[in-house]
Design a protein around this motif. Structure first.
Motif, short mmCIF file in Angstrom:
data_model
loop_
_atom_site.label_atom_id
_atom_site.label_comp_id
_atom_site.label_asym_id
_atom_site.label_seq_id
_atom_site.Cartn_x
_atom_site.Cartn_y
_atom_site.Cartn_z
N PHE A 30 17.08 41.91 52.73
CA PHE A 30 17.86 41.10 53.65
C PHE A 30 19.06 41.89 54.15
N HIS A 31 19.38 41.73 55.44
CA HIS A 31 20.53 42.39 56.04
C HIS A 31 21.59 41.34 56.38
N PRO A 32 22.84 41.74 56.47
CA PRO A 32 23.92 40.77 56.72
C PRO A 32 23.72 39.92 57.98
N GLU A 33 23.03 40.46 58.98
CA GLU A 33 22.85 39.75 60.25
C GLU A 33 21.73 38.72 60.21
N ASP A 34 20.96 38.70 59.14
CA ASP A 34 19.83 37.78 59.04
C ASP A 34 20.30 36.33 58.98
N VAL A 35 19.55 35.45 59.63
CA VAL A 35 19.80 34.01 59.60
C VAL A 35 18.61 33.34 58.92
N PHE A 36 18.88 32.33 58.11
CA PHE A 36 17.82 31.64 57.37
C PHE A 36 17.50 30.30 58.03
N LEU A 37 16.21 30.08 58.27
CA LEU A 37 15.72 28.80 58.77
C LEU A 37 14.88 28.19 57.64
N ILE A 38 15.37 27.11 57.07
CA ILE A 38 14.75 26.53 55.88
C ILE A 38 14.31 25.10 56.18
N ALA A 39 13.03 24.83 55.92
CA ALA A 39 12.49 23.50 56.18
C ALA A 39 12.09 22.82 54.88
N SER A 40 12.45 21.57 54.76
CA SER A 40 12.04 20.73 53.63
C SER A 40 12.23 19.29 54.02
N ASN A 41 11.16 18.50 53.94
CA ASN A 41 11.28 17.10 54.33
C ASN A 41 12.27 16.37 53.43
N GLU A 59 16.69 10.75 56.86
CA GLU A 59 16.41 9.45 56.25
C GLU A 59 15.90 9.62 54.82
N HIS A 60 15.01 10.59 54.62
CA HIS A 60 14.43 10.79 53.30
C HIS A 60 15.44 11.42 52.34
N VAL A 81 22.17 21.42 60.76
CA VAL A 81 21.12 20.56 60.24
C VAL A 81 20.38 19.91 61.40
N ILE A 82 19.06 20.06 61.40
CA ILE A 82 18.21 19.46 62.42
C ILE A 82 17.33 18.41 61.74
N ASP A 83 17.43 17.19 62.21
CA ASP A 83 16.65 16.08 61.64
C ASP A 83 15.23 16.14 62.19
N ASN A 84 14.25 16.20 61.30
CA ASN A 84 12.85 16.22 61.77
C ASN A 84 12.34 14.83 62.14
N LEU A 85 13.18 13.82 61.94
CA LEU A 85 12.90 12.43 62.34
C LEU A 85 11.77 11.77 61.56
N ALA A 86 11.33 12.40 60.47
CA ALA A 86 10.31 11.75 59.63
C ALA A 86 10.95 10.63 58.83
N PRO A 87 10.22 9.56 58.57
CA PRO A 87 10.78 8.45 57.80
C PRO A 87 10.75 8.76 56.30
N PHE A 88 11.39 7.94 55.54
CA PHE A 88 11.31 8.05 54.08
C PHE A 88 9.85 7.96 53.66
N GLY A 89 9.39 8.94 52.89
CA GLY A 89 8.00 8.96 52.48
C GLY A 89 7.07 9.66 53.44
N ASP A 90 7.57 9.98 54.64
CA ASP A 90 6.85 10.78 55.65
C ASP A 90 5.77 10.01 56.41
N VAL A 140 4.16 12.70 59.50
CA VAL A 140 4.59 13.31 60.76
C VAL A 140 5.48 14.54 60.60
N SER A 141 5.96 14.83 59.38
CA SER A 141 6.96 15.89 59.24
C SER A 141 6.44 17.27 59.65
N SER A 142 5.16 17.56 59.36
CA SER A 142 4.61 18.86 59.75
C SER A 142 4.55 19.00 61.26
#
Length: 259
Positions: A111-122, A150-151, A172-181, A202-204
C-alpha cells in the motif's frame, strides 16, 4: 402468483436505483469521487474490500472492463492464496468475523500513502471489515464506505473497538438496502405457518450500481479536466490486452492480476 413477486422485486430495485441516481445527480457522490480522482492523479491505487456477498462490490471496482486500471481488490482468500492459511479456513463465515485478520491481510499487500480504500459491507459491523477500515485510517488513508445505514444502525458492532464501518469512514454511501437486505414477502412457511419470510435481497445490486457510478464519475472528472481516464478495455476485443498491459505496467504488483 409468481409474476406478482417478480413485479414487487422489480419495483424494489428500480426505486432504489432511481434514488441512487438522483443522489449522484445532486452531487451526493462528489466527495467520494474527488477522493478517488485525487488518488489517481497522485499515483495512488483504489483499494477495494468486501466480504461475503460484498466481494461483488470489490470485483465491480477492480479489474473489469470499463473500470479504472489503478484498482486492486483485497479478499479474505488472499490469506490462503498468498498467505499461509489452509483453504479450510475459508469455510463458513468465521474468517470475515475475525477481528485479527485485518493485520494479516495488510501484510500481504503493498500500500502507498496515496491509496484510497473503498470498503463495502451491508451490515458494516464484522471484524474483518471494521479492522481493515481502522488499519487504513491508522496508516493515513482515506476510507469510502458503502453500507446499509438502516441495517448497521440496528445491529451491535462486533469489533472490540465498538465501531461500525460508517463510524470510521471519511465518506459514507448508503446502499439503501433495508434491515435484513431482503425486500419481498414470499409468504408463510414452516409447520407453524411462520410469517414474514422474505426474499429479493438488493444490497449486491445497489452496491454494484454505486461502484459503477463512482467509476464513471471519476473517469468523467478526469476527462473534463483534459486528462485521459485510465480505463480497462475488455480483454475480449481486439487490442484490449495491449491497451491494458501498457497502463497496468505503471502500477506493477500493486494492482495484482485481476484483469
Amino acid at each position: 402468483m409468481i409474476s406478482d413477486v417478480f413485479g414487487a422485486f422489480d419495483e424494489q430495485v428500480r426505486t432504489r436505483l432511481s434514488e441512487l441516481q438522483a443522489i449522484a445527480q445532486s452531487g451526493g457522490l462528489d466527495e467520494a469521487i474527488e477522493l478517488m480522482v485525487h488518488s489517481i492523479r497522485n499515483g495512488g491505487v483504489l483499494q477495494a474490500f468486501g466480504t461475503g456477498h460484498s466481494q461483488a462490490f470489490a470485483m465491480e471496482v477492480a479489474g473489469r472492463a470499463g473500470g479504472l486500471i489503478p484498482t486492486h481488490a483485497i479478499a479474505l482468500r488472499d490469506t490462503v492464496l498468498i498467505g499461509e492459511r489452509p483453504a479450510s479456513d475459508l469455510a463458513g463465515g468465521l474468517l470475515e468475523r475475525d477481528t485479527n485478520i485485518a493485520n494479516e491481510l495488510w501484510e500481504l499487500h503493498e500500500f502507498h500513502p496515496e491509496d484510497v480504500f473503498l470498503i463495502a459491507s451491508n451490515s458494516g459491523v464484522n471484524g474483518s471489515i471494521v479492522g481493515i477500515a481502522l488499519r487504513a485510517k491508522e496508516e493515513g488513508h482515506k476510507v469510502i464506505a458503502v453500507t446499509s445505514l438502516e441495517h448497521t444502525n440496528a445491529v451491535t458492532p462486533k469489533h472490540p473497538s465498538g465501531k461500525r464501518l460508517a463510524d470510521i469512514a471519511d465518506v459514507v454511501i448508503d446502499n439503501l438496502a433495508p434491515f435484513g437486505d431482503a425486500t419481498v414477502p414470499v409468504g408463510a412457511v414452516g409447520p407453524e405457518g411462520d410469517a414474514g419470510v422474505m426474499g429479493g435481497a438488493v444490497s449486491s445490486i445497489t452496491a454494484a450500481y454505486i461502484a459503477q457510478l463512482l467509476t464513471i464519475g471519476a473517469a468523467a472528472t478526469l476527462q473534463a479536466a483534459g486528462e485521459t481516464p485510465p480505463l480497462y478495455l475488455s480483454a475480449n476485443i481486439p487490442g484490449g490486452d495491449e491497451h491494458n498491459d501498457a497502463l497496468k505496467a505503471r502500477y506493477g504488483e500493486r494492482i495484482g492480476s485481476m484483469a
